[in-house]
Design a protein around this motif. Structure first.
Motif, short mmCIF file in Angstrom:
data_model
loop_
_atom_site.label_atom_id
_atom_site.label_comp_id
_atom_site.label_asym_id
_atom_site.label_seq_id
_atom_site.Cartn_x
_atom_site.Cartn_y
_atom_site.Cartn_z
N VAL A 25 -13.20 -6.03 -2.72
CA VAL A 25 -13.82 -5.09 -1.50
C VAL A 25 -12.68 -4.84 -0.84
O VAL A 25 -11.90 -5.89 -0.33
N GLN A 26 -12.32 -3.46 -0.35
CA GLN A 26 -11.60 -2.85 0.45
C GLN A 26 -11.98 -2.44 1.69
O GLN A 26 -12.59 -1.18 1.38
N ASN A 27 -11.96 -2.89 2.73
CA ASN A 27 -12.36 -2.49 4.14
C ASN A 27 -11.36 -2.45 5.04
O ASN A 27 -10.42 -3.32 4.98
N LEU A 86 -14.03 2.29 -6.52
CA LEU A 86 -14.89 3.40 -6.08
C LEU A 86 -14.45 3.64 -4.75
O LEU A 86 -14.86 2.89 -3.85
N HIS A 87 -13.43 4.77 -4.44
CA HIS A 87 -12.91 4.71 -3.22
C HIS A 87 -14.16 5.01 -2.04
O HIS A 87 -13.87 4.51 -1.16
N ARG A 88 -15.11 5.65 -2.42
CA ARG A 88 -16.08 5.69 -1.20
C ARG A 88 -17.49 5.80 -2.20
O ARG A 88 -17.57 6.47 -3.18
N GLY A 141 0.73 -1.10 -0.02
CA GLY A 141 0.02 0.00 -0.17
C GLY A 141 0.93 1.22 0.07
O GLY A 141 1.95 1.43 0.87
N THR A 142 0.49 2.43 -0.81
CA THR A 142 1.54 3.56 -0.98
C THR A 142 0.84 4.53 -0.16
O THR A 142 1.67 5.81 -0.23
N MET A 143 0.02 4.57 1.00
CA MET A 143 -0.40 5.58 1.51
C MET A 143 0.68 6.50 2.47
O MET A 143 0.55 7.55 2.92
N SER A 163 7.01 3.19 4.81
CA SER A 163 8.12 4.04 3.84
C SER A 163 9.19 3.73 4.33
O SER A 163 10.50 4.41 4.04
N ASP A 164 9.39 2.45 4.90
CA ASP A 164 10.82 2.07 5.44
C ASP A 164 11.01 0.58 5.01
O ASP A 164 10.37 -0.15 4.72
N ARG A 165 12.23 0.65 4.29
CA ARG A 165 12.83 -0.38 3.48
C ARG A 165 12.95 -1.60 4.39
O ARG A 165 12.87 -2.67 3.93
N GLY A 175 10.57 -5.33 3.66
CA GLY A 175 11.34 -6.62 3.59
C GLY A 175 10.77 -7.58 4.56
O GLY A 175 10.34 -8.63 4.35
N GLU A 176 10.49 -7.09 5.73
CA GLU A 176 9.65 -7.92 6.85
C GLU A 176 8.43 -8.21 6.34
O GLU A 176 8.02 -9.45 6.84
N ASN A 177 7.84 -7.39 5.90
CA ASN A 177 6.32 -7.45 5.59
C ASN A 177 6.11 -8.53 4.33
O ASN A 177 5.50 -9.39 4.52
N1 LIG Z 1 -9.58 2.25 0.87
C1 LIG Z 1 -9.29 3.05 2.02
O1 LIG Z 1 -10.18 3.79 2.07
C2 LIG Z 1 -7.90 2.88 2.47
C3 LIG Z 1 -7.63 3.52 3.79
C4 LIG Z 1 -6.49 3.38 4.40
C5 LIG Z 1 -5.40 2.74 3.84
N2 LIG Z 1 -5.49 1.99 2.57
C6 LIG Z 1 -4.62 1.36 1.95
O2 LIG Z 1 -4.24 0.44 2.78
C7 LIG Z 1 -2.53 0.35 2.79
C8 LIG Z 1 -2.50 0.02 4.06
O3 LIG Z 1 -2.98 0.69 5.02
P1 LIG Z 1 -2.12 1.91 5.95
O4 LIG Z 1 -0.86 2.00 5.03
O5 LIG Z 1 -2.96 3.09 6.16
O6 LIG Z 1 -1.75 1.16 7.30
P2 LIG Z 1 -0.78 -0.33 7.98
O7 LIG Z 1 -0.54 -0.98 6.69
O8 LIG Z 1 -2.00 -0.95 8.73
O9 LIG Z 1 0.02 0.37 8.70
C9 LIG Z 1 0.90 1.43 8.32
C10 LIG Z 1 1.97 1.86 9.39
O10 LIG Z 1 2.50 0.56 9.94
C11 LIG Z 1 4.07 0.85 10.03
N3 LIG Z 1 4.49 -0.23 9.49
C12 LIG Z 1 4.30 -1.03 8.25
N4 LIG Z 1 5.18 -2.21 8.25
C13 LIG Z 1 5.67 -2.26 9.64
C14 LIG Z 1 6.68 -3.13 10.15
N5 LIG Z 1 6.98 -4.35 9.42
N6 LIG Z 1 7.11 -2.84 11.41
C15 LIG Z 1 6.92 -1.98 12.09
N7 LIG Z 1 5.95 -0.68 11.40
C16 LIG Z 1 5.52 -0.96 10.12
C17 LIG Z 1 4.13 2.11 8.86
O11 LIG Z 1 5.19 2.89 9.43
P3 LIG Z 1 6.67 2.79 8.62
O12 LIG Z 1 6.48 3.70 7.34
O13 LIG Z 1 7.68 3.62 9.63
O14 LIG Z 1 6.92 1.36 8.40
C18 LIG Z 1 2.88 2.84 9.16
O15 LIG Z 1 2.99 3.81 10.41
C19 LIG Z 1 -2.51 2.05 2.63
O16 LIG Z 1 -1.17 2.16 2.29
C20 LIG Z 1 -3.48 2.02 1.62
O17 LIG Z 1 -2.97 1.66 0.45
C21 LIG Z 1 -6.97 2.18 1.88
#
Ligand SMILES: NC(=O)c1ccc[n+]([C@@H]2O[C@H](COP(=O)([O-])OP(=O)(O)OC[C@H]3O[C@@H](n4cnc5c(N)ncnc54)[C@H](OP(=O)(O)O)[C@@H]3O)[C@@H](O)[C@H]2O)c1
Length: 277
Positions: free
Chosen positions: A168-170, A118-120, A12-14, A244-246, A250-252
């Protein structure tokens, strides 16, 4: 083409953009590098939206990865407008959605978007009008599959009567299972379920106590365990953790190789306080 089933750990690129998901990242070169690392690590599903920035995440994707490697699915979304940091408002007027698609195609420099959400669903516009324009663009060859985001069960059912919903993305993760019923429906209906905030927007990355103990048993971090739990919980799930952390990336990606037994799953659920969910 839907995301490659052998790579259920997408990206995810957020997290690649500015604070409040507004504007450029503090270090755009790092964002570009993380995207390249993701693909190098075998990620074949990148999730984005025109509203991330807005437009910033899609531009970074093109800069980092165009010309795109074969088999890479870039899923994007339209229908949310931005007013400032952390501010989002839906707009589902068909002419706006059509422009969203056209502009994403241009920014990503592609001729077809394989998965478009459709985002919302905009409550001010009939759902059928919002989906009809996406179906039109699907027929025109500009969209592959259509998905929904942040929807309840009745919306999934109603939308599925109007168009073929493929994803579906929830919000859904180990500690927030409010969408369990929607997930079960997706599983039965052959719809890919893409949990957003799979790490509870980092709430699960700093897990202490029992979950950390169980993670240590698997030689994993709490974040890795939370991701592995998702993939084992339902075959319909494709994860898109954002970072945003390389090192975290890798861990993910590595978490998809963690193997959990039914007993492990029960233990993880109990450790996260979700044993009865
Ligand atoms: N459809 C929608 O309405 C909607 C809403 C929100 C998000 N999204 C999508 O879903 C994706 C995922 O959601 P999200 O990015 O909001 O939240 P997330 O993936 O649940 O969590 C991201 C957070 O976790 C940290 N993180 C990630 N991997 C980690 C690891 N291995 N160890 C420790 N910390 C880690 C990140 O910080 P670091 O950068 O420091 O790793 C960041 O603060 C988004 O990128 C976006 O593409 C969609």
């Amino acid at each position: 083409m839907m995301p490659d089933p052998v790579c259920r750990m997408g990206f995810g690129t957020m997290q690649l953009i500015g604070p409040g998901h507004w504007g450029a990242a503090d270090d755009p070169a790092n964002s570009i590098q993380v995207l390249r690392d993701a693909v190098d690590a075998g990620v074949t599903h990148i999730d984005t939206a025109d509203s991330y920035g807005p437009f910033t995440a899609e531009k970074y994707i093109r800069k980092a990865l165009h010309p795109y490697p074969e088999g890479l699915t870039i899923a994007t979304k339209g229908g949310l407008t931005r007013q400032g940091p952390n501010q989002w408002a839906p707009c589902g007027r068909p002419e706006y959605l059509r422009q969203c698609v056209e502009m994403s195609l241009r920014r990503l420099q592609i001729e077809r978007i394989e998965l478009y959400y459709l985002h919302r669903i905009d409550p001010a516009v009939p759902m059928e009008d919002q989906l009809a324009v996406l179906a039109d663009m699907q027929r025109e060859g500009k969209l592959g599959h259509i998905g929904l985001s942040k929807v309840d069960m009745s919306q999934v059912r109603e939308a599925s009567r109007l168009v073929d919903i493929k994803a579906v993305q929830n919000k859904y993760n180990l500690t927030n299972r409010a969408s369990e019923y929607v997930l079960s429906h997706c599983e039965r209906a052959g719809i890919t379920f893409v949990p957003y905030a799979p790490l509870a927007s980092d709430g699960l990355t700093r897990a202490v106590g029992e979950l950390a103990t169980v993670a240590a048993k698997h030689d994993a971090t709490p974040a890795q365990l939370a991701l592995a739990w998702l993939l084992h919980h339902s075959p319909a799930i494709t994860a898109i953790p954002g970072t945003s952390d390389r090192t975290h990336l890798g861990e993910n990606v590595a978490a998809q190789h963690i193997r959990l037994t039914a007993e492990d799953m029960t233990e993880i659920e109990a450790a996260s306080g979700q044993g009865d969910a």
